[in-house]
Design an enzyme around this catalytic site. Sequence first.
Site, PDB file in Angstrom:
ATOM      1  N   ARG A  71      -2.273   6.393  -8.204  1.00  0.00           N
ATOM      2  CA  ARG A  71      -1.408   7.168  -7.322  1.00  0.00           C
ATOM      3  C   ARG A  71       0.055   7.121  -7.761  1.00  0.00           C
ATOM      4  NH1 ARG A  71      -1.262   3.838  -1.551  1.00  0.00           N
ATOM      5  NH2 ARG A  71       0.097   2.124  -2.213  1.00  0.00           N
ATOM      6  N   LYS A  86       9.703  -1.190   6.807  1.00  0.00           N
ATOM      7  CA  LYS A  86      10.493  -0.832   5.632  1.00  0.00           C
ATOM      8  C   LYS A  86      11.365   0.399   5.890  1.00  0.00           C
ATOM      9  CE  LYS A  86       9.303  -4.231   3.012  1.00  0.00           C
ATOM     10  NZ  LYS A  86      10.309  -5.243   2.617  1.00  0.00           N
ATOM     11  N   TYR A 126       3.719  -1.934   8.364  1.00  0.00           N
ATOM     12  CA  TYR A 126       4.531  -2.242   7.193  1.00  0.00           C
ATOM     13  C   TYR A 126       5.525  -1.118   6.914  1.00  0.00           C
ATOM     14  CZ  TYR A 126       5.693  -3.481   2.367  1.00  0.00           C
ATOM     15  OH  TYR A 126       6.362  -3.801   1.214  1.00  0.00           O
ATOM     16  N   ASP A 137      13.335 -20.218   0.551  1.00  0.00           N
ATOM     17  CA  ASP A 137      11.925 -19.909   0.713  1.00  0.00           C
ATOM     18  C   ASP A 137      11.288 -20.953   1.635  1.00  0.00           C
ATOM     19  OD1 ASP A 137       9.969 -17.992  -1.251  1.00  0.00           O
ATOM     20  OD2 ASP A 137       8.946 -19.561  -0.120  1.00  0.00           O
ATOM     21  N   PRO A 176       1.648 -11.405  -6.145  1.00  0.00           N
ATOM     22  CA  PRO A 176       0.588 -12.194  -5.502  1.00  0.00           C
ATOM     23  C   PRO A 176       0.073 -11.575  -4.210  1.00  0.00           C
ATOM     24  CG  PRO A 176       2.285 -13.648  -6.334  1.00  0.00           C
ATOM     25  CD  PRO A 176       2.802 -12.246  -6.527  1.00  0.00           C
ATOM     26  N   GLY A 198       6.591 -13.950  -6.892  1.00  0.00           N
ATOM     27  CA  GLY A 198       6.605 -12.492  -6.926  1.00  0.00           C
ATOM     28  C   GLY A 198       7.928 -11.895  -7.350  1.00  0.00           C
ATOM     29  N   ARG A 241      -0.922   1.667   6.468  1.00  0.00           N
ATOM     30  CA  ARG A 241       0.279   0.830   6.333  1.00  0.00           C
ATOM     31  C   ARG A 241       1.279   1.119   7.454  1.00  0.00           C
ATOM     32  NH1 ARG A 241      -2.717  -1.111   3.269  1.00  0.00           N
ATOM     33  NH2 ARG A 241      -2.402  -1.785   1.113  1.00  0.00           N
ATOM     34  N   ASP A 260       2.662  -5.372  -8.950  1.00  0.00           N
ATOM     35  CA  ASP A 260       1.656  -6.374  -9.314  1.00  0.00           C
ATOM     36  C   ASP A 260       2.187  -7.746  -8.933  1.00  0.00           C
ATOM     37  OD1 ASP A 260      -0.545  -7.602 -10.289  1.00  0.00           O
ATOM     38  OD2 ASP A 260      -0.313  -6.936 -12.362  1.00  0.00           O
TER      39      ASP A 260
END
Length: 250
Positions: free
Chosen positions: A202, A148, A144, A37, A180, A17, A141, A178
């Site tokens: 949006r 953030k 999340y 990772d 994964p 990503g 959301r 865009d």
Amino acid sequence: MSEFGDLVAVVTGGASGIGRATAETLAERGARVAVLDLNPDVPEPLAGFSCDVTDDAGVTAAVGAVVERFAGIDILVNNAGIGAQGDVTANSDDEWHRVLDVNVVGMARMSRAVLPYLRRSAHAAIVNTCSIAATAGLPQRALYSASKGAVLSLTLAMAADHVREGIRVNCVCPGTADTPWVGRLLDAAPDPESERLALAARQPMGRLVTAAEVAHTIAYLASPLSSATTGVALGVDGGMQGLRLRPATS
């Protein structure tokens, strides 16, 4: 381009990503890049190191391994993160703790481990991956967005704490990208194509942000050429945060 002039960059969540695109962009511009990772399967010239940002001892060991290989660290990209869906009732306490542990405390752990080496660099920079969710109310959301929002505040506090040490701290705030993760969300939707079109619509530019676009913005913030830029949250959101367009007319 070689603006990074053999500087050493650490990118967490760098195997896929936005993180992968960032690692590749920094390498193309002259940096020596360590990818941290859970599954650090990356091609040369990237160097992979196994790391779980929720494990303090593991973070310390991974940073030590990077320094042993490269003899220092100049740039940290705190990109590792996970998503969450639903309103405030949708996630258990355990899930709240898990997401905040990765998305917020994970950045603190990694920064804490890397700071001693950044203090020795003439071009020290930290870039945190934040989100449009930090500043815009997005439906479904809640968890999340809370994580953030904390990243945004953490970025500003760190920038204030370390500016006199010569360490710049900024964050990038992507719109819907865009990646994964977004792909998995779309695959799980009842009508993936309609959901993709809605997510694209949006954003005023009418499309999803690409990982490469976010990566180039991260590289800008990390670059020695941006040496007067600190305490900034830079949007890469197709105009979503700032633009208020009239409905399109036929």
